[in-house]
Design an enzyme around this catalytic site. Sequence first.
Site, PDB file in Angstrom:
ATOM      1  N   ALA A  10       0.828  -1.210   0.000  1.00 29.84           N
ATOM      2  CA  ALA A  10       0.000   0.000   0.000  1.00 29.84           C
ATOM      3  C   ALA A  10       0.860   1.258   0.000  1.00 29.84           C
ATOM      4  O   ALA A  10       0.685   2.157  -0.830  1.00 29.84           O
ATOM      5  CB  ALA A  10      -0.888  -0.027   1.248  1.00 29.84           C
ATOM      6  N   CYS A  42      -5.230  -7.232   3.766  1.00 30.95           N
ATOM      7  CA  CYS A  42      -6.471  -7.202   4.554  1.00 30.95           C
ATOM      8  C   CYS A  42      -7.501  -8.197   4.026  1.00 30.95           C
ATOM      9  O   CYS A  42      -8.417  -8.598   4.746  1.00 30.95           O
ATOM     10  CB  CYS A  42      -7.095  -5.810   4.526  1.00 30.95           C
ATOM     11  SG  CYS A  42      -5.924  -4.489   4.752  1.00 30.95           S
ATOM     12  N   VAL A  80      15.827  -6.341  -1.843  1.00 33.63           N
ATOM     13  CA  VAL A  80      16.917  -5.417  -1.491  1.00 33.63           C
ATOM     14  C   VAL A  80      17.667  -6.007  -0.299  1.00 33.63           C
ATOM     15  O   VAL A  80      17.080  -6.325   0.737  1.00 33.63           O
ATOM     16  CB  VAL A  80      16.362  -4.020  -1.158  1.00 33.63           C
ATOM     17  CG1 VAL A  80      17.494  -3.093  -0.735  1.00 33.63           C
ATOM     18  CG2 VAL A  80      15.644  -3.453  -2.366  1.00 33.63           C
ATOM     19  N   ALA A 305      -3.841  -0.263   7.079  1.00 30.97           N
ATOM     20  CA  ALA A 305      -3.726   0.032   5.648  1.00 30.97           C
ATOM     21  C   ALA A 305      -4.066   1.475   5.287  1.00 30.97           C
ATOM     22  O   ALA A 305      -3.435   2.062   4.409  1.00 30.97           O
ATOM     23  CB  ALA A 305      -4.614  -0.924   4.856  1.00 30.97           C
ATOM     24  N   ASN A 309      -1.393   3.812   3.169  1.00 33.10           N
ATOM     25  CA  ASN A 309      -1.648   4.435   1.857  1.00 33.10           C
ATOM     26  C   ASN A 309      -1.376   5.934   1.896  1.00 33.10           C
ATOM     27  O   ASN A 309      -0.749   6.488   0.999  1.00 33.10           O
ATOM     28  CB  ASN A 309      -3.108   4.213   1.452  1.00 33.10           C
ATOM     29  CG  ASN A 309      -3.283   2.909   0.706  1.00 33.10           C
ATOM     30  OD1 ASN A 309      -2.670   2.683  -0.327  1.00 33.10           O
ATOM     31  ND2 ASN A 309      -4.092   2.020   1.247  1.00 33.10           N
ATOM     32  N   TRP A 440     -33.034  11.196  17.225  1.00 31.60           N
ATOM     33  CA  TRP A 440     -31.999  11.382  18.261  1.00 31.60           C
ATOM     34  C   TRP A 440     -31.013  10.229  18.074  1.00 31.60           C
ATOM     35  O   TRP A 440     -31.198   9.158  18.617  1.00 31.60           O
ATOM     36  CB  TRP A 440     -32.591  11.378  19.666  1.00 31.60           C
ATOM     37  CG  TRP A 440     -33.278  12.666  20.001  1.00 31.60           C
ATOM     38  CD1 TRP A 440     -34.623  12.899  19.987  1.00 31.60           C
ATOM     39  CD2 TRP A 440     -32.658  13.897  20.381  1.00 31.60           C
ATOM     40  NE1 TRP A 440     -34.884  14.201  20.311  1.00 31.60           N
ATOM     41  CE2 TRP A 440     -33.690  14.848  20.577  1.00 31.60           C
ATOM     42  CE3 TRP A 440     -31.337  14.313  20.570  1.00 31.60           C
ATOM     43  CZ2 TRP A 440     -33.445  16.167  20.951  1.00 31.60           C
ATOM     44  CZ3 TRP A 440     -31.094  15.623  20.949  1.00 31.60           C
ATOM     45  CH2 TRP A 440     -32.137  16.533  21.132  1.00 31.60           C
TER      46      TRP A 440
HETATM   47  C1  LIG Z   1      -4.415 -10.777   7.549  1.00 38.24           C
HETATM   48  C2  LIG Z   1      -4.334  -9.280   7.614  1.00 38.24           C
HETATM   49  C3  LIG Z   1      -5.500  -8.543   7.682  1.00 38.24           C
HETATM   50  C4  LIG Z   1      -5.431  -7.147   7.737  1.00 38.24           C
HETATM   51  N1  LIG Z   1      -6.596  -6.445   7.792  1.00 38.24           N
HETATM   52  C5  LIG Z   1      -6.563  -5.091   7.820  1.00 38.24           C
HETATM   53  C6  LIG Z   1      -7.760  -4.334   7.824  1.00 38.24           C
HETATM   54  O1  LIG Z   1      -8.876  -4.886   7.797  1.00 38.24           O
HETATM   55  N2  LIG Z   1      -7.663  -2.977   7.865  1.00 38.24           N
HETATM   56  C7  LIG Z   1      -6.459  -2.336   7.889  1.00 38.24           C
HETATM   57  O2  LIG Z   1      -6.427  -1.102   7.911  1.00 38.24           O
HETATM   58  N3  LIG Z   1      -5.300  -3.041   7.861  1.00 38.24           N
HETATM   59  C8  LIG Z   1      -5.324  -4.391   7.826  1.00 38.24           C
HETATM   60  N4  LIG Z   1      -4.156  -5.101   7.787  1.00 38.24           N
HETATM   61  C9  LIG Z   1      -2.882  -4.366   7.809  1.00 38.24           C
HETATM   62  C10 LIG Z   1      -2.528  -3.893   6.408  1.00 38.24           C
HETATM   63  O3  LIG Z   1      -2.471  -4.997   5.556  1.00 38.24           O
HETATM   64  C11 LIG Z   1      -1.207  -3.166   6.461  1.00 38.24           C
HETATM   65  O4  LIG Z   1      -1.356  -2.020   7.267  1.00 38.24           O
HETATM   66  C12 LIG Z   1      -0.737  -2.724   5.065  1.00 38.24           C
HETATM   67  O5  LIG Z   1      -0.530  -3.840   4.249  1.00 38.24           O
HETATM   68  C13 LIG Z   1       0.579  -1.956   5.201  1.00 38.24           C
HETATM   69  O6  LIG Z   1       1.076  -1.612   3.955  1.00 38.24           O
HETATM   70  P1  LIG Z   1       2.638  -1.404   3.734  1.00 38.24           P
HETATM   71  O7  LIG Z   1       2.791  -1.001   2.321  1.00 38.24           O
HETATM   72  O8  LIG Z   1       3.178  -0.556   4.795  1.00 38.24           O
HETATM   73  O9  LIG Z   1       3.275  -2.828   3.986  1.00 38.24           O
HETATM   74  P2  LIG Z   1       3.051  -4.284   3.219  1.00 38.24           P
HETATM   75  O10 LIG Z   1       1.689  -4.277   2.654  1.00 38.24           O
HETATM   76  O11 LIG Z   1       3.415  -5.256   4.248  1.00 38.24           O
HETATM   77  O12 LIG Z   1       4.104  -4.189   2.059  1.00 38.24           O
HETATM   78  C14 LIG Z   1       5.483  -4.222   2.320  1.00 38.24           C
HETATM   79  C15 LIG Z   1       6.149  -4.939   1.165  1.00 38.24           C
HETATM   80  O13 LIG Z   1       7.557  -4.773   1.272  1.00 38.24           O
HETATM   81  C16 LIG Z   1       8.186  -5.926   0.754  1.00 38.24           C
HETATM   82  N5  LIG Z   1       9.555  -5.961   1.260  1.00 38.24           N
HETATM   83  C17 LIG Z   1       9.967  -5.970   2.548  1.00 38.24           C
HETATM   84  N6  LIG Z   1      11.309  -6.010   2.623  1.00 38.24           N
HETATM   85  C18 LIG Z   1      11.772  -6.025   1.351  1.00 38.24           C
HETATM   86  C19 LIG Z   1      13.063  -6.082   0.772  1.00 38.24           C
HETATM   87  N7  LIG Z   1      14.158  -6.120   1.527  1.00 38.24           N
HETATM   88  N8  LIG Z   1      13.171  -6.095  -0.577  1.00 38.24           N
HETATM   89  C20 LIG Z   1      12.061  -6.038  -1.371  1.00 38.24           C
HETATM   90  N9  LIG Z   1      10.804  -6.010  -0.867  1.00 38.24           N
HETATM   91  C21 LIG Z   1      10.661  -5.994   0.467  1.00 38.24           C
HETATM   92  C22 LIG Z   1       7.311  -7.040   1.278  1.00 38.24           C
HETATM   93  O14 LIG Z   1       7.448  -8.209   0.503  1.00 38.24           O
HETATM   94  C23 LIG Z   1       5.921  -6.437   1.146  1.00 38.24           C
HETATM   95  O15 LIG Z   1       5.313  -6.803  -0.067  1.00 38.24           O
HETATM   96  C24 LIG Z   1      -4.188  -6.502   7.731  1.00 38.24           C
HETATM   97  C25 LIG Z   1      -3.006  -7.252   7.653  1.00 38.24           C
HETATM   98  C26 LIG Z   1      -3.074  -8.627   7.586  1.00 38.24           C
HETATM   99  C27 LIG Z   1      -1.791  -9.419   7.489  1.00 38.24           C
END
Ligand SMILES: Cc1cc2nc3c(=O)[nH]c(=O)nc-3n(C[C@H](O)[C@H](O)[C@H](O)COP(=O)(O)OP(=O)(O)OC[C@H]3O[C@@H](n4cnc5c(N)ncnc54)[C@H](O)[C@@H]3O)c2cc1C
Length: 459
Positions: A10, A42, A80, A305, A309, A440
């Site tokens: 995200a 999610c 990376v 999430a 974003n 209300w």
């Molecule tokens: C089962 C589940 C249900 C969820 N439900 C909800 C929900 O209902 N509502 C909500 O708000 N949030 C929910 N979340 C949380 C939400 O998914 C995360 O907040 C969101 O995915 C975070 O996005 P991000 O881009 O920070 O990280 P991620 O989506 O984790 O993306 C990080 C990416 O970085 C990549 N990466 C890491 N290190 C390296 C590297 N060294 N080299 C290359 N690539 C790398 C990983 O492979 C990964 O694809 C849920 C999470 C899970 C696991």
Amino acid sequence: LRVVVVGGGAAGMSAASRVKRLKPDAEVVVLERTRWVSFALCGIPYYIGCIVKHLDDLTAYPLEVFIKERGIDVRIKHEVLDVDASGKRLSVRDLEGGREYEIEYDYLVLATGARSRAPEIWPELRELENAFYVTHLDGAYVIRDYLVKLKSGSRIAIVGSGYVGIEMVEAAIEQGLKPVLIEAAPRLMPRVLDEEYSKILESYLAGKGVEILKGSPVKDLKYSNGRLKAIELESGEVEVDAAIFGVGVRPNTELAEKAGVKLGETGAVWTDEYMRTSDESIYSAGDNTQTTHLVTGKPTWFPFAQAANKMGFVAGTNIALGNAMKFPGVTGTSTLKVFDLVIAKTGLSLAEAQREGFNAVEVSISGGTKAHYMPGRKKIHLKVVADADTGRLLGATSMGESETAFWRVNVVASLLHKKATVEDLLFTDLGYAPPLAPVWDPLIIAARQLLRKVKAAKR
Ligand SMILES: Cc1cc2nc3c(=O)[nH]c(=O)nc-3n(C[C@H](O)[C@H](O)[C@H](O)COP(=O)(O)OP(=O)(O)OC[C@H]3O[C@@H](n4cnc5c(N)ncnc54)[C@H](O)[C@@H]3O)c2cc1C
């Protein structure tokens, strides 16, 4: 200008898309170690429960959209390995070809997400064929593939009653399995719900046939021949056919540490309001990144999430336009739906507010979701917390078999964002029509009662 983004989730894809949109001439490279980008982790519980059919359905756009339409150089299955911050260079491994190479950046975005704590606590989970923790989309495939082959009525342990654990309980039941929900704390969803609301959730789940073992930390895992046989709790042993561990996540800060950027008090990456780390060329966004709690004003880590974003959006904007937009922080709004029960929370609970030193007061009400004469009226529970000294709203929690529990909490989230008072809530002009809300509204009734309490408790 070359911007390299690590992580195609995200935060990473929001940052990459934003830079490219605002600065079409920039070269934007995304390095993602899995084969997925722009995916919804999610959605995993709904994929495992077979409500969502295909893993591909969990991606927002196909890879080609980013590459061909948006002109982003997305490299999937590229990991990376290292960051040389002084040389502004990354070491990368192409996981398919095995080739290692270096890439230079003008700006780097770390969007590496969070990782499951389960395999750190129980390393043997990596080896057991019938015990799982949720990692990424490919992991979700492995879990579903295993569960669909289990006999109907097989016993599956769900360890941990946080958001993921509760969603997995529903997925297990959708698969025809018998879940036993194991929680170390004395109540379910201990970080979200107080005792009273936790009991409502517990009896709801028990009504769906879920066995609940709370107040029982896992002592040991019993396994043989690569299969988990039983989970040993302080209260006894639970034999299982399979298990899913959802015991929380922690920020994935490995690369940030290699880059030498500062970590915050929460253990996640520190950034300023522009999402810039302690190194001016490195931004950080998403689940690996610390932010500010808008109610307490303190650093917080909020791996959800919607925040990820927006953090990515802000990081991308600032790289393209030169620090033009601030990410203010979060009020900690979260929500969950299990079967028909909706739970939502924003800001602080009464106990949390008191711990933070507020002169906190709370009202707790139950109200109807529509005019009393309309069919389909449901009851929702609502608690609203305020600071008696200033009248400022501090938080709300709601639950009930109605999605409106969620919108009502979102109203309070908006007000928290603006540091509004109980009186602001009372006079917020919520719409009314008999099939949609009572005149209300429960929110307004809560505000009226809270106003009285605030006046009485003012120091
Ligand atoms: C089962 C589940 C249900 C969820 N439900 C909800 C929900 O209902 N509502 C909500 O708000 N949030 C929910 N979340 C949380 C939400 O998914 C995360 O907040 C969101 O995915 C975070 O996005 P991000 O881009 O920070 O990280 P991620 O989506 O984790 O993306 C990080 C990416 O970085 C990549 N990466 C890491 N290190 C390296 C590297 N060294 N080299 C290359 N690539 C790398 C990983 O492979 C990964 O694809 C849920 C999470 C899970 C696991």
